[in-house]
Scaffold this active site. Structure first.
Site, mmCIF file in Angstrom:
data_model
loop_
_atom_site.group_PDB
_atom_site.id
_atom_site.type_symbol
_atom_site.label_atom_id
_atom_site.label_comp_id
_atom_site.label_asym_id
_atom_site.label_seq_id
_atom_site.Cartn_x
_atom_site.Cartn_y
_atom_site.Cartn_z
ATOM 1 N N ASP A 101 0.829 -1.201 0.000
ATOM 2 C CA ASP A 101 0.000 0.000 0.000
ATOM 3 C C ASP A 101 0.865 1.254 0.000
ATOM 4 O OD1 ASP A 101 -2.739 1.185 0.398
ATOM 5 O OD2 ASP A 101 -1.788 1.941 2.223
ATOM 6 N N GLU B 281 14.447 -15.284 0.420
ATOM 7 C CA GLU B 281 14.795 -16.321 1.391
ATOM 8 C C GLU B 281 13.903 -17.551 1.233
ATOM 9 O OE1 GLU B 281 16.009 -13.076 4.894
ATOM 10 O OE2 GLU B 281 14.327 -14.465 5.178
#
Length: 561
Positions: free
Chosen positions: A216, A265
């Site tokens: 956002d 990751e």
């Protein structure tokens, strides 16, 4: 760091369905949609043929801004369920081969967030206040805000606090920055503690199986707070760090490079898309780089009139930009912040944003819209868009052809824009009205009495009323999404019509063709088009079959190879 594979690229041509959780499905009859409600409708979502769901905020919140004022980034609002309910929903989605994207709101927290409460209880200059933007005011006694910056929701962007500690306890003291509502204090992204805490949040949800994130107001995080504060430019069109002190600062990209390290990751790497209202293309594309978020919304089609020249030029531009950035393009017509596009397309041609705002204030009474035309254009635009390469972002209810609920009475409105503009701008509640699932059940099958009232017209558009009905908007979306998935091709196309043509014609590399007549009259089809190969029409199939070489007005056809 994981090595990207084809599995990691699922988002490039995905159909993503945005869910506004409070308005989707209510499982416990309290009038508010919830996570178990989403889980209960997973079969519907699977049958629709989407690739992913994107959940607007479901975190604990006072709902000062519809959930975009977040109290706790690593929990679920108890009115919407629990973390166990979230895990169950993710498991159900994955079982249905649907990925899950969640909204992250990094520009600001709520004023109930534990960090902000600690800042209020601490003295000026404390480490607690350094997580936000607290400044002394101007004037003889600090009675003036530190700058003239406006809030996006109306009014000023600064609120003064009553000091709770220090030598000025009990007196009005510093001011804090909020680009949106006063209940949404802006984080200080120059603070390493803020950056690391959001890394923790991204890992928290990724560890729970989330496949991606919608960011956002991604362009607002880093701000130029050097004193004296600069005035915001009077024009929105500015360039890089020499322009706006609040938006699209160069240093924001360091933040998202750090986020990409976190995403990578995981195997596959987590996807992300930026909401970045940046006027210059080369600036917006930076958010979509593979080293950052990977995708950024373009809202060009959302803002465009229903026009052959506009739609084609936008598609050409956005596909070229996507190639330049290494991302895929994004297409969107509606979301939780804008008037639903069937209503927008029902306005007289040449209407302005001011006309739309005036229509909302009139409760949808003036002007009188051509709603049949709006729905017809929306269906044609949808098929034009779903044929394009890139990601399609759909907003809940558009598959039902829902119109804007423009006649909501003032007594039920909740959008902060309505209050902060002294009731001059009605706001976004009209596109957030809970969905109709059944025309015959109480509250149209949503659950309890909805938190926003549903108009009676929603009954005819209910999902059950359209299920299995040939030619309904729901069945058109289902057919289009199924074909789109089966006919995926390279992310390119060939234009087969002239740039100024009213009938726009393109072909994908696998031979799949899309033809849209943007005109108000029947248009001529190319002589080599085989009508027996029309597999989908946004209009009446019989009208195409009987057309004798023409395509009906405001209609899109899909033609099989």
């Amino acid at each position: 760091m994981s090595v990207p594979t084809s599995e990691s690229l699922w988002w490039r041509q995905a159909a993503v369905y945005q869910i506004y959780p409070r308005s989707f499905a209510d499982s416990n009859a309290d009038g508010m949609g919830d996570l178990p409600g989403i889980t209960s409708r997973m079969a519907y979502l699977s049958a629709l043929g989407i690739d992913a769901i994107w959940l607007s905020p479901f975190y604990p919140s006072a709902l000062a801004d519809g959930g975009y004022d977040v109290d706790d980034y690593r929990n679920v609002d108890p009115r919407l369920g629990s973390l166990d309910d979230f895990d169950t929903m993710v498991e159900a989605a994955h079982a249905a081969d649907i990925r899950v994207i969640v909204d992250v709101v990094p520009n600001h927290s709520s004023n109930r967030h534990e960090w902000f409460q600690a800042a209020l209880a601490s003295a000026p200059g404390s480490t607690e206040r350094a997580r936000y933007h607290f400044l002394d005011g101007l004037g003889a006694d600090g009675e003036l805000p530190p700058s003239d910056w406006p809030s996006h929701f109306g009014g000023g962007a600064w609120t003064r606090v009553m000091e709770q500690s220090g030598p000025n306890a009990g007196s009005l003291g510093q001011w804090y920055l909020h680009l949106f509502a006063a209940e949404q204090p802006d984080f200080n992204w120059d603070n390493p503690e803020v950056r690391e805490d959001f890394h923790t949040t991204l890992r928290f949800w990724s560890d729970r199986g989330v496949d991606g994130f919608r960011i956002d107001v991604a362009h607002a995080l880093v701000k130029d707070m050097s004193l004296p504060l600069r005035s915001k430019p009077s024009l929105e069109i500015v360039v890089a760090d020499g322009g706006d002190p609040l938006f699209d600062r160069d240093a924001v990209h360091e933040v998202f490079e750090g986020w990409r390290s976190v995403f990578n990751e995981y195997d596959p790497p987590r996807a992300a898309v930026a909401e970045a209202w940046v006027p210059f293309t080369d600036r917006r594309l930076k958010y979509a780089r593979p080293t950052e978020l990977g995708q950024a919304f373009n809202f060009d089609l959302l803002e465009a009139p229903f026009s052959a020249v506009k739609f084609r030029s936008i598609a050409e531009k956005c596909l070229s930009e996507a190639t330049a950035s290494g991302a895929s393009s994004t297409w969107v017509f509606s979301n939780h912040d804008v008037v639903r596009h069937p209503s927008r397309y029902a306005f007289p041609d040449g209407s302005t944003r001011e006309d739309l705002e005036a229509w909302l204030l009139s409760g949808g009474a003036s002007p009188v819209l051509d709603l049949a035309r709006g729905v017809r254009r929306a269906r044609a635009a949808t098929l034009f868009m779903l044929g394009l390469p890139g990601s399609a972002y759909l907003y809940q209810g558009e598959e039902l052809g829902l119109l804007e609920a423009a006649d909501l009475p003032a007594s039920v409105l909740q959008d902060p824009t309505w209050f902060r503009t002294d009731h001059k701008i009605k706001g976004r509640d009209g596109c957030r009205v809970p969905l109709p699932w059944s025309a015959t059940e109480p509250n149209f099958g949503f659950g309890g009495t909805p938190w926003l009232p549903q108009p009676e017209s929603f009954g005819a558009s209910a999902a059950a009323a359209q299920d299995g009905v040939a030619g309904s908007t729901l069945e058109m979306y289902r057919a289009a999404l199924a074909l789109r998935r089966s006919l995926q091709a390279e992310e390119s196309l060939e234009w087969l019509s002239a740039p100024e043509a009213t009938v726009v014609h393109y072909r994908r590399p696998n031979g799949w063709e899309v033809i849209t007549n943007f005109g108000a009259d029947d248009g001529q089809l190319p002589s080599d088009v085989d009508l027996s190969k029309v597999v989908l029409s946004s209009g009446e199939p019989a009208a195409v079959e009987a057309s004798g070489g023409t395509i009906p007005a405001e209609t899109t056809l899909w033609i099989a190879p």
